[in-house]
Design an enzyme around this catalytic site. Structure first.
Site, short mmCIF file in Angstrom:
data_model
loop_
_atom_site.label_atom_id
_atom_site.label_comp_id
_atom_site.label_asym_id
_atom_site.label_seq_id
_atom_site.Cartn_x
_atom_site.Cartn_y
_atom_site.Cartn_z
N GLY A 154 0.83 -1.20 0.00
CA GLY A 154 0.00 0.00 0.00
C GLY A 154 0.87 1.25 0.00
CG ASP A 179 -7.59 0.68 4.17
OD1 ASP A 179 -8.44 -0.12 4.60
OD2 ASP A 179 -6.64 1.10 4.85
CG MET A 221 -9.90 -2.32 9.35
SD MET A 221 -8.46 -3.29 8.91
CE MET A 221 -8.00 -3.90 10.53
NE ARG A 318 -26.53 -5.53 22.77
CZ ARG A 318 -27.42 -5.07 23.65
NH1 ARG A 318 -27.62 -3.78 23.76
NH2 ARG A 318 -28.11 -5.89 24.41
NE ARG A 327 -4.77 -6.45 7.52
CZ ARG A 327 -4.15 -5.77 8.49
NH1 ARG A 327 -4.51 -4.52 8.73
NH2 ARG A 327 -3.20 -6.31 9.20
O1 F6P Z 1 -3.95 -0.30 5.94
C1 F6P Z 1 -4.85 -1.33 6.08
C2 F6P Z 1 -5.47 -1.33 7.43
O2 F6P Z 1 -6.32 -2.42 7.35
C3 F6P Z 1 -6.21 -0.08 7.88
O3 F6P Z 1 -7.48 0.11 7.39
C4 F6P Z 1 -6.19 -0.22 9.38
O4 F6P Z 1 -6.27 1.04 9.97
C5 F6P Z 1 -4.87 -0.85 9.64
O5 F6P Z 1 -4.55 -1.58 8.47
C6 F6P Z 1 -4.81 -1.73 10.86
O6 F6P Z 1 -3.51 -2.19 11.02
P1 F6P Z 1 -2.98 -3.26 12.07
O7 F6P Z 1 -2.80 -4.52 11.31
O8 F6P Z 1 -1.68 -2.71 12.54
O9 F6P Z 1 -3.99 -3.38 13.15
#
Ligand code: F6P
Length: 400
Positions: A154, A179, A221, A318, A327
């Site tokens: 990214g 993202d 996210m 909630r 992810r």
């Molecule tokens: O950059 C991708 C991302 O998924 C973001 O949307 C999120 O803020 C971040 O990574 C979270 O990162 P970590 O894996 O450090 O929790």
């Protein structure tokens, strides 16, 4: 002048190997068949950096298969993002290593969100000191004798890739992030999978919200850009979508919930990006990762909103945080196709010596985007984006 051993693949602090075992790869056999056993073999390095996302392995597979089978090249996998280049952790990737990984989530190479050769965190007691180890990294890369380093990442990873390119490393970038916030490309691989998972989550929340007559908040996210919230919110029929690009007014959010209530809709669905913030207010920080040059990790805005909405409307509320669920796991068919196209195009760009570029996707097809452009910062949602207009016209509230 460094004498290159094209068969050396370092690991940790091991010294360069002179053993002949490296010669017995499938790839070497192909080379010998061609009648040039002594010819120096070209090789491509692959590095995956930043947060993982569905489709990385599909890109690794595409790059490696094309490089090995089509181009007769060797492939070196760099482990754990830029950590691997700093600590000489690499391994030779054979055809069989990438066979069967098309649908596999994560990255077989490992990744890191903290390793930056220009600001490398070294622990001293309880604290971290940051050092510029880029010169050592340049030496390590030179020893690897790469024709090209394919960096899959990214904005953070490709920003570093741009600096390495300026320092002389032949680099091609591949746009990766759930993202979808990379400049120079309409879409990044991983985004479709994340939207699919988020939408599945919203659909499931919908039925329980309706049954219990509750307000349900789904936090997704997206720390700088709200693409995931916008797309999954529209796909899942979210009543309120809150994104970082449009600061919200909590009164307007509460009014929307009450308006629905009065019309007999006794539940509401709020989809919120982790990076959303109130007008004149700030984001909710979940933690600081000290060893990272980009240390802020967001999360928790959904709970803040939940308390406020419950107080203002009197309706039971909630919150569900989807977080890293977005992810993980297998990529969607769209992401598998995109990842394969991006990976094979990266090898083509390497052949054409289009270094310092990322493979981007534009309406016209695949394009070469200067890494300089990618490093300029995130691609946020334009306020006049057609999907925002379309969502507003079906009654979706953006809190403004
Ligand atoms: O950059 C991708 C991302 O998924 C973001 O949307 C999120 O803020 C971040 O990574 C979270 O990162 P970590 O894996 O450090 O929790």
């Amino acid at each position: 002048m460094i004498v290159h051993n094209p068969f050396f693949v370092g690991h940790g602090d091991q010294s360069p190997s002179t053993s002949t075992e490296h010669l017995h790869s499938r790839h070497q056999r192909i080379g010998q068949k061609g009648g040039h056993p002594m010819k120096m073999q070209k090789r491509v390095g692959i590095l995956t950096g930043g947060g993982d996302c569905p489709g990385i392995n599909a890109v690794i597979r595409a790059v490696a298969k094309k490089a090995i089978d089509d181009k007769g090249m060797g492939v070196i996998g760099i482990e754990d993002g830029y950590h691997g280049l700093v600590n000489r952790r690499y391994r030779r990737i054979e055809y069989d290593d990438v066979s069967g990984i098309l649908t596999l989530g994560g990255t077989i190479l490992g990744t890191s969100k903290t390793a930056n050769p220009y600001r490398y965190a070294v622990k001293k007691g309880d604290r971290f000191q940051f050092k510029d180890v880029s010169k050592a990294v340049m030496r390590n890369i030179e020893n690897l004798d790469l024709t090209c380093l394919v960096c899959i990442g990214g904005d953070g990873t490709l920003g570093i890739a741009y600096r390495l390119y300026k320092d002389g490393v032949p680099i091609v970038g591949v746009p990766k992030t759930i993202d979808n916030d990379l400049r120079g490309t309409d879409i990044t691989f991983g985004f479709d999978s994340a939207v699919w998972i988020a939408t599945e989550g919203i659909d499931r929340i919908h039925t329980t919200a309706e049954s219990h007559h509750r307000v349900m908040i789904i936090e997704v996210m997206g720390h700088q850009a709200g693409w995931i919230a916008l797309h999954s919110g529209v796909a899942g029929g979210g009543d309120i979508i809150l994104v970082p690009e449009i600061p919200y007014d909590i009164q307007i959010v509460a009014e929307k919930v009450m308006e629905r209530n009065k019309k007999g809709k006794r539940f509401s669905i709020v989809v919120v990006s982790e990076g959303a913030k109130p007008k004149g207010g700030d984001v909710v920080i979940q933690r600081m990762v000290k060893e990272s040059s980009d240390p802020i990790r967001l999360g928790g805005i959904g709970f803040v909103l939940g308390q406020q909405i419950e107080k203002l409307t009197g309706l039971e509320t909630r919150t569900v945080v989807m977080g890293h669920l977005l992810r993980g796991g297998s990529p969607t068919p769209f992401d598998r196709v995109l990842a394969t196209q991006l990976g094979t195009e990266a090898v083509k760009m390497m052949e054409d010596e289009e270094f310092g570029y990322m493979v981007g996707v534009k309406r016209s097809g695949l394009v070469a985007v200067p890494l300089r452009e990618v490093a300029r910062g995130p691609k946020t949602i334009p306020l006049n984006h057609p999907l925002i207009k379309s969502a507003r016209s079906v009654g979706t509230c953006f809190g403004d």
